[in-house]
Design an enzyme around this catalytic site. Structure first.
Site, mmCIF file in Angstrom:
data_model
loop_
_atom_site.group_PDB
_atom_site.id
_atom_site.type_symbol
_atom_site.label_atom_id
_atom_site.label_comp_id
_atom_site.label_asym_id
_atom_site.label_seq_id
_atom_site.Cartn_x
_atom_site.Cartn_y
_atom_site.Cartn_z
ATOM 1 C CG HIS A 91 -2.022 0.746 0.935
ATOM 2 N ND1 HIS A 91 -1.256 2.502 1.598
ATOM 3 C CD2 HIS A 91 -2.907 0.660 0.806
ATOM 4 C CE1 HIS A 91 -2.703 2.917 1.723
ATOM 5 N NE2 HIS A 91 -3.890 2.597 1.280
ATOM 6 C CD GLU A 143 -5.344 1.945 -2.888
ATOM 7 O OE1 GLU A 143 -6.967 2.190 -2.925
ATOM 8 O OE2 GLU A 143 -4.739 1.650 -2.284
HETATM 9 P P1 PGA Z 1 -9.722 5.974 0.756
HETATM 10 O O1 PGA Z 1 -8.621 4.424 0.880
HETATM 11 O O2 PGA Z 1 -11.354 4.579 -0.084
HETATM 12 O O3 PGA Z 1 -10.080 6.214 2.207
HETATM 13 O O4 PGA Z 1 -9.189 6.681 -0.326
HETATM 14 C C1 PGA Z 1 -8.300 3.821 -0.337
HETATM 15 C C2 PGA Z 1 -6.722 3.000 0.583
HETATM 16 O O5 PGA Z 1 -5.922 3.892 0.839
HETATM 17 O O6 PGA Z 1 -6.663 1.802 0.175
#
Ligand code: PGA
Length: 219
Positions: A91, A143
């Site tokens: 992540h 992401e």
């Molecule tokens: P969020 O986070 O849905 O709060 O934008 C997504 C993530 O970091 O996996």
């Protein structure tokens, strides 16, 4: 669609108990056709979820790059495999706060695969996906940094275009999108080509919001 709740460093045992009550009431009365929910708590709550959560998979937010030995504080795929079927790896918050490089991400993901855990590898740029091209049957969570926790998701054209580029690099990968996913935008995003689900942060902390995302995608 695979819809993953990433709780990050949130929720206490008491809060998780009430989350599970709400989720179980939903998941035992509603038969899901298209959605596979995966819940990723902090490590200490994995076994509570394993014993109490109905009709959902359990995952973790990380898994060690080591298997066993003198690595104080680590939790490895070898230990996790009895509890979970998915693990979020790399992540952007880990890449940034814990200096995880592509090399470390690959080590972690490889150990997951070897222990029958599906790694959900987060990428915020195509170069990070390119570093994974030797993998098969993984899940990649796209992401973009600016869309995480900002309340502003990426544009659908960007998501579709980048998902296609990722699948061109790793044809067997499933691509999820993550970054400010809500019940309002999930349905539209679920129709995008090459998008197989979502990684949900903030909106997964409230079971009602998370269930709403699932319902929108299961229709
Ligand atoms: P969020 O986070 O849905 O709060 O934008 C997504 C993530 O970091 O996996």
């Amino acid at each position: 669609m695979i819809i993953i709740a990433n709780w990050k460093l949130n929720l206490t045992l008491a809060e998780i108990k009430s989350w599970v009550l709400e989720f179980n009431a939903f998941s035992s009365s509603y038969s899901l056709n298209k959605v596979t929910p995966v819940i990723c708590p902090s490590f200490i709550y994995v076994s509570y979820l394993k014993e109490n959560l109905l009709n959902a998979h359990i995952g973790t937010q990380d898994s060690s790059e080591f298997l066993e030995g003198e690595y104080t504080g680590e939790v490895s795929a070898k230990q996790l495999k009895d509890y979970i079927s998915y693990s979020i790896i790399g992540h952007s918050e880990r890449r940034k706060n814990f200096s995880e490089t592509d090399d470390i991400v690959q080590k972690k993901a490889r150990l997951c695969v070897e222990h029958q855990i599906t790694p959900v590898i987060c990428v915020s740029a195509l170069e990070q996906a390119a570093a994974l091209k030797s993998f098969r049957d993984i899940i990649i969570a796209l992401e973009p940094l600016e869309n995480i926790g900002s309340g502003i998701p990426a544009k659908p054209e960007f998501i579709e275009d980048t998902a296609k580029k990722i699948v061109d690099i790793i044809p067997s990968a499933k691509v999820l999108y993550g970054g400010s996913v809500t019940a309002e935008n999930a349905k539209g995003f679920s129709k995008l080509k090459n998008i197989s689900g979502f990684l949900v942060g903030g909106e997964s902390l409230n079971p009602v919001y998370f269930i709403n995302i699932i319902k929108k995608c299961d229709m």
